[in-house]
Write an enzyme that holds these catalytic residues in place. Structure first.
Site, short mmCIF file in Angstrom:
data_model
loop_
_atom_site.label_atom_id
_atom_site.label_comp_id
_atom_site.label_asym_id
_atom_site.label_seq_id
_atom_site.Cartn_x
_atom_site.Cartn_y
_atom_site.Cartn_z
CG HIS A 161 66.29 32.31 -33.91
ND1 HIS A 161 66.10 33.37 -34.84
CD2 HIS A 161 67.38 32.80 -32.64
CE1 HIS A 161 66.15 34.34 -34.41
NE2 HIS A 161 67.18 34.12 -33.96
CG HIS A 213 69.79 33.86 -26.92
ND1 HIS A 213 68.49 33.95 -27.65
CD2 HIS A 213 69.25 35.02 -26.35
CE1 HIS A 213 68.15 34.91 -27.66
NE2 HIS A 213 68.30 35.74 -27.04
FE LIG Z 1 71.49 32.16 -31.29
FE LIG Z 2 68.22 32.51 -29.22
#
Ligand SMILES: [Fe+2]
Ligand SMILES: [Fe+2]
Length: 263
Positions: free
Chosen positions: A68, A181
């Protein structure tokens, strides 16, 4: 040395719980160094320069990230603001090191805390994620360049097998391999035989009354009808997920890893 690693900080709820709980965690665990993944700090999607500064002001020493990182375009300008200063806030925000060459930003930071040199490496996996360079060979290359004994790796990846493989691959060569993540903490924290602390995923710091941070109605609806939807951060059941690692300053090897989920 005691290192606190905080999992993906998600939106305002995540930032607020870090602000509220970090001072007491630092005290309780005699934390010397604070690392956090900040890729979801801006309402779940990316991080802005003011939010990075805000998180540093709370006492975080180094911010890592992941897929991101480019969601808020102004972060590119933030990376450019480092301007040759090796310890500026811009330099203490990392993006995965195994992105294409010449991308803005850095994937490794070397600093000193007290009298101890340390390094933080940020890598991204390749399974069920966009195609990046090989994180295993990238780790080899980065470790040749790092002089610190204390080395913390954030492996931002989806697949448990890829993360566990990296743990074994780097065992004895780094202090810790911490997975991020998925936003879902795993109960497999351990010290590998050659002295590397490992956890497949440290989990999210944000609202658990949702789907990995997003309002649950929106995500469930997306699964039901597949229509485009604008994701918004959830708000309830906020938790801080982290690990505390105790390591030997001389060898860089980990002695202990403890998983935390603080409400
Ligand atoms: Fe994340
Ligand atoms: Fe991520």
């Amino acid at each position: 040395m005691h290192i606190l690693f905080i999992g993906d900080i998600f939106g305002r709820p995540g930032r607020t719980i870090v602000k509220d709980r970090l001072p007491s965690l630092v005290k309780k665990y005699s934390v010397d160094l604070v690392i956090a993944n900040g890729e979801n700090a801006a309402a779940g999607f990316g991080i802005t320069p003011p939010l990075a500064e805000e998180l540093f002001e709370m006492g975080i020493d180094v911010l890592t990230s992941g897929n991101h990182i480019w969601d808020k375009r102004e972060i590119i300008d933030f990376f450019q603001m480092a301007n040759g200063n090796p310890h500026s806030p811009s330099r203490r925000l990392l993006r995965p090191a195994n992105y294409p060459p010449d991308m803005p930003g850095w994937g490794v930071y070397e600093g000193v805390k007290g009298s101890n040199a340390y390094a933080v490496l940020n890598l991204q996996g390749r399974i069920f994620m966009t195609a990046n360079d090989d994180p295993f060979r990238s780790a080899d290359q980065l470790l040749k360049e790092v002089s610190a004994k204390i080395v913390i790796v954030d492996l931002h990846a989806e697949a448990t097998s890829e993360k566990i493989s990296m743990g074994w691959y780097l065992d004895g060569r780094v202090t810790a391999v911490i997975g991020t993540h998925t936003h879902v903490p795993t109960a497999d924290e351990r010290i590998l035989p050659k002295g590397t602390a490992y956890i497949t995923d440290v989990g999210m710091t944000g609202p658990f009354d949702g789907v990995i941070g997003v309002r649950k109605e929106l995500v469930v609806g997306k699964f039901l009808n597949n229509m485009p939807v604008r994701f918004e951060a959830a708000t309830g059941d906020v938790r801080l997920c982290a690990v505390v690692i105790d390591c030997d300053e001389d060898t860089g090897h980990a002695r202990k890893i403890e998983r935390l989920m603080v409400t």
